[in-house]
Enzyme design. Structure first.
Site, short mmCIF file in Angstrom:
data_model
loop_
_atom_site.label_atom_id
_atom_site.label_comp_id
_atom_site.label_asym_id
_atom_site.label_seq_id
_atom_site.Cartn_x
_atom_site.Cartn_y
_atom_site.Cartn_z
N ASP A 19 5.37 -6.53 -12.18
CA ASP A 19 5.68 -6.36 -10.77
C ASP A 19 7.20 -6.45 -10.64
O ASP A 19 7.89 -6.81 -11.61
CB ASP A 19 4.97 -7.45 -9.96
N ASP A 21 9.32 -7.11 -7.07
CA ASP A 21 9.84 -8.03 -6.05
C ASP A 21 9.17 -9.40 -6.13
O ASP A 21 7.94 -9.50 -6.12
CB ASP A 21 9.64 -7.43 -4.66
N THR A 118 5.08 -1.50 -8.94
CA THR A 118 5.58 -2.15 -7.73
C THR A 118 5.10 -1.47 -6.46
O THR A 118 5.00 -0.23 -6.41
CB THR A 118 7.13 -2.18 -7.73
N SER A 119 4.84 -2.26 -5.44
CA SER A 119 4.46 -1.71 -4.14
C SER A 119 5.63 -1.01 -3.46
O SER A 119 5.43 -0.20 -2.55
CB SER A 119 3.93 -2.82 -3.22
N LYS A 151 -1.86 -1.98 -3.85
CA LYS A 151 -2.37 -3.31 -4.16
C LYS A 151 -2.94 -3.91 -2.87
O LYS A 151 -2.37 -3.71 -1.81
CB LYS A 151 -1.24 -4.22 -4.67
N ASP A 176 3.58 -12.04 -9.11
CA ASP A 176 3.83 -13.25 -8.33
C ASP A 176 2.88 -13.39 -7.15
O ASP A 176 2.55 -14.50 -6.74
CB ASP A 176 5.28 -13.28 -7.82
#
Length: 230
Positions: A19, A21, A118-119, A151, A176
């Site tokens: 991931d 952020d 990543t989103s 996600k 995270d």
């Protein structure tokens, strides 16, 4: 958190999917700060805890949260202002999370492929990595707008594994956020969670994945696995 309290890895992964952020970049604090500042600038008074509900989620999911407090016109105004503030934070340089460079260098030395899931959408996602000096470490970057379902759906992790050429079951995912953990688990990956602003609750811990205190702990777990087979 000591790795002694976390069960060892049963095997060395063939690839590691990160991931971004809150895991590699210390960006969630910047995000909360920008939401809060943007809200104040458009005349809204909202507690900081409210913005934590955005962590790890897509733009569409964040808009759903915002609809609890405001209409679509105010959402658009707020998001536009937040984006301006956040882009300024990115250009100023987002801090790195502890241990990320050491972990990436170790994986590179071991010849283990590395990808990102990543989103954050393109073009912002690769730009943030480039600005932080991390982009050269990765073989692929899969962004939020590369998949139809964000996600906690597993789509982004399945695509990241496909792009790197490794079966999901042979990948280690590092996350995270609760949404990211669910996405990676449902993709069939081994998951290690490194919580940032949102601590895992009892339901999250019951999922049975590994939870550690930092990316230095992740490196220690991987190195211990290598040492056990030497």
């Amino acid at each position: 958190m000591s790795t002694e309290r976390v069960r060892p890895l049963s095997e060395l992964p063939e690839a590691v999917i990160f991931d971004m952020d809150g895991l590699m970049l210390d960006s969630e604090r910047a995000s909360v700060r920008c939401w809060s500042r943007a809200a104040a600038e458009v005349g809204l008074r909202i507690e900081d805890a409210y913005w934590l509900r955005m962590v790890g989620h897509s733009t569409a999911a964040c808009q759903q949260v915002l609809r609890e407090r405001m209409d679509d016109a105010r959402i658009a105004e707020l998001m536009d202002r937040c984006n301006v503030l956040y882009d300024a934070e990115v250009e100023a340089g987002l801090p790195l999370r502890p241990g990320i460079v050491e972990l990436l260098q170790w994986l590179q030395a071991q010849g283990i492929p590395r990808g990102v899931a990543t989103s954050t959408r393109r073009p912002r996602a690769p730009h943030k990595l480039e600005t932080a000096g991390l982009l050269p470490y990765f073989h692929s970057v899969t962004a939020g707008n590369d998949v139809a379902h964000p996600k906690p759906a597993p789509d982004i992790y399945l695509l990241a594994a496909q792009r790197i050429g490794v079966a999901p079951a042979r990948c280690l995912a590092l996350e995270d956020s609760p949404a990211g953990v669910r996405a990676a688990l449902d993709a069939g990956m081994t998951v290690i969670q490194v919580p940032d602003l949102v601590a895992p609750d009892a339901a999250q811990r019951a999922l049975g994945h590994r939870i550690v205190g930092s990316l230095l702990d992740v490196r220690a777990l991987l190195a211990a696995r290598v040492a056990s087979t030497a």
